[in-house]
Scaffold this motif. Sequence first.
Motif, PDB file in Angstrom:
ATOM      1  N   GLN A   1       0.927  -1.071  -0.039  1.00 31.23           N
ATOM      2  CA  GLN A   1      -0.202  -0.019   0.244  1.00 31.23           C
ATOM      3  C   GLN A   1       0.938   1.260  -0.079  1.00 31.23           C
ATOM      4  O   GLN A   1       1.805   1.400   0.810  1.00 31.23           O
ATOM      5  CB  GLN A   1      -0.724   0.043   1.282  1.00 31.23           C
ATOM      6  CG  GLN A   1      -1.784   1.123   1.194  1.00 31.23           C
ATOM      7  CD  GLN A   1      -2.619   1.228   2.450  1.00 31.23           C
ATOM      8  OE1 GLN A   1      -2.648   0.296   3.235  1.00 31.23           O
ATOM      9  NE2 GLN A   1      -3.400   2.081   2.647  1.00 31.23           N
ATOM     10  N   LEU A   2       0.642   2.011  -0.894  1.00 31.96           N
ATOM     11  CA  LEU A   2       1.451   3.216  -1.087  1.00 31.96           C
ATOM     12  C   LEU A   2       1.157   4.317  -0.024  1.00 31.96           C
ATOM     13  O   LEU A   2      -0.103   4.659   0.311  1.00 31.96           O
ATOM     14  CB  LEU A   2       1.143   3.991  -2.546  1.00 31.96           C
ATOM     15  CG  LEU A   2       1.958   4.959  -2.932  1.00 31.96           C
ATOM     16  CD1 LEU A   2       2.162   5.087  -4.528  1.00 31.96           C
ATOM     17  CD2 LEU A   2       1.833   6.535  -2.616  1.00 31.96           C
ATOM     18  N   GLN A   3       2.158   4.799   0.665  1.00 27.77           N
ATOM     19  CA  GLN A   3       1.996   5.806   1.744  1.00 27.77           C
ATOM     20  C   GLN A   3       3.019   6.736   1.831  1.00 27.77           C
ATOM     21  O   GLN A   3       4.056   6.424   1.785  1.00 27.77           O
ATOM     22  CB  GLN A   3       1.777   4.915   3.001  1.00 27.77           C
ATOM     23  CG  GLN A   3       1.195   5.585   4.370  1.00 27.77           C
ATOM     24  CD  GLN A   3       0.935   4.707   5.341  1.00 27.77           C
ATOM     25  OE1 GLN A   3       1.766   3.649   5.302  1.00 27.77           O
ATOM     26  NE2 GLN A   3       0.470   5.051   6.514  1.00 27.77           N
ATOM     27  N   LEU A   4       2.663   7.863   2.271  1.00 24.87           N
ATOM     28  CA  LEU A   4       3.585   8.924   2.619  1.00 24.87           C
ATOM     29  C   LEU A   4       3.474   9.441   4.229  1.00 24.87           C
ATOM     30  O   LEU A   4       2.006   9.594   4.491  1.00 24.87           O
ATOM     31  CB  LEU A   4       3.350  10.319   1.675  1.00 24.87           C
ATOM     32  CG  LEU A   4       3.737   9.866   0.314  1.00 24.87           C
ATOM     33  CD1 LEU A   4       3.221  11.219  -0.363  1.00 24.87           C
ATOM     34  CD2 LEU A   4       5.012   9.681  -0.136  1.00 24.87           C
ATOM     35  N   VAL A   5       4.352   9.604   5.085  1.00 24.99           N
ATOM     36  CA  VAL A   5       4.254   9.812   6.452  1.00 24.99           C
ATOM     37  C   VAL A   5       5.240  11.037   6.796  1.00 24.99           C
ATOM     38  O   VAL A   5       6.382  10.778   6.633  1.00 24.99           O
ATOM     39  CB  VAL A   5       4.589   8.713   7.244  1.00 24.99           C
ATOM     40  CG1 VAL A   5       4.499   8.933   8.616  1.00 24.99           C
ATOM     41  CG2 VAL A   5       3.459   7.504   6.848  1.00 24.99           C
ATOM     42  N   GLU A   6       4.644  12.111   7.225  1.00 25.44           N
ATOM     43  CA  GLU A   6       5.536  13.105   7.524  1.00 25.44           C
ATOM     44  C   GLU A   6       5.788  13.272   8.901  1.00 25.44           C
ATOM     45  O   GLU A   6       4.948  12.686   9.513  1.00 25.44           O
ATOM     46  CB  GLU A   6       4.740  14.642   6.995  1.00 25.44           C
ATOM     47  CG  GLU A   6       4.388  14.729   5.832  1.00 25.44           C
ATOM     48  CD  GLU A   6       2.675  14.347   5.465  1.00 25.44           C
ATOM     49  OE1 GLU A   6       2.095  14.755   4.541  1.00 25.44           O
ATOM     50  OE2 GLU A   6       2.275  13.506   6.200  1.00 25.44           O
ATOM     51  N   SER A   7       6.814  13.775   9.093  1.00 24.58           N
ATOM     52  CA  SER A   7       7.300  13.874  10.738  1.00 24.58           C
ATOM     53  C   SER A   7       8.022  15.018  10.666  1.00 24.58           C
ATOM     54  O   SER A   7       8.549  15.734   9.689  1.00 24.58           O
ATOM     55  CB  SER A   7       7.957  12.875  11.192  1.00 24.58           C
ATOM     56  OG  SER A   7       9.137  12.441  10.450  1.00 24.58           O
ATOM     57  N   GLY A   8       8.316  15.667  12.124  1.00 26.53           N
ATOM     58  CA  GLY A   8       9.430  16.837  12.600  1.00 26.53           C
ATOM     59  C   GLY A   8       8.563  17.952  12.773  1.00 26.53           C
ATOM     60  O   GLY A   8       9.274  19.104  12.975  1.00 26.53           O
ATOM     61  N   GLY A   9       7.321  18.361  12.598  1.00 29.29           N
ATOM     62  CA  GLY A   9       6.547  19.299  12.884  1.00 29.29           C
ATOM     63  C   GLY A   9       6.891  19.591  14.278  1.00 29.29           C
ATOM     64  O   GLY A   9       7.120  18.856  15.192  1.00 29.29           O
ATOM     65  N   GLY A  10       6.451  20.736  14.771  1.00 32.54           N
ATOM     66  CA  GLY A  10       6.372  21.337  16.238  1.00 32.54           C
ATOM     67  C   GLY A  10       6.183  22.896  16.217  1.00 32.54           C
ATOM     68  O   GLY A  10       5.750  23.612  15.325  1.00 32.54           O
ATOM     69  N   SER A  11       6.520  23.182  17.750  1.00 30.97           N
ATOM     70  CA  SER A  11       6.177  24.636  17.682  1.00 30.97           C
ATOM     71  C   SER A  11       7.675  25.251  18.058  1.00 30.97           C
ATOM     72  O   SER A  11       8.570  24.834  18.707  1.00 30.97           O
ATOM     73  CB  SER A  11       5.642  24.973  19.100  1.00 30.97           C
ATOM     74  OG  SER A  11       4.317  24.441  18.856  1.00 30.97           O
ATOM     75  N   VAL A  12       7.915  26.315  17.492  1.00 31.02           N
ATOM     76  CA  VAL A  12       9.365  27.270  17.376  1.00 31.02           C
ATOM     77  C   VAL A  12       8.831  28.801  17.464  1.00 31.02           C
ATOM     78  O   VAL A  12       7.750  29.112  16.936  1.00 31.02           O
ATOM     79  CB  VAL A  12      10.174  26.865  16.231  1.00 31.02           C
ATOM     80  CG1 VAL A  12      10.524  25.410  16.363  1.00 31.02           C
ATOM     81  CG2 VAL A  12       9.308  26.984  14.866  1.00 31.02           C
TER      82      VAL A  12
END
Length: 116
Positions: free
Chosen positions: A1-12
Amino acid sequence: QLQLVESGGGSVRPGGSLRLSCAASGFTLDYYVIAWFRQVPGKEREGVSCISSTGGGTNYADSVKGRFTISRDNAKNMVYLQMNSLKPEDTAVYYCYVWIRPKNYWGQGTQVTVSS
């Protein structure tokens, strides 16, 4: 199953930096242009940056030129967005995107909040 997963966001705080990652699974990134978009509630999703399949070509929205850098590591099946000198107006949900004929594929998004 084709999937894209983002990470690394946050508050700055304004002026800070974040590095977003987009991990692909179910397909090999090597052959495709990958893009980052962002969206603020009540507004249309806007293109931020894109990178060619080899990484040799990149494009940026005027609002992020000189501050953001897109890159990719095809061996790891990953795409990155380095965001420096962040501004409050960069606050948004950031999405990774790929078009593989005949469909669009989006990740679930990662929230970036820039606030003092």
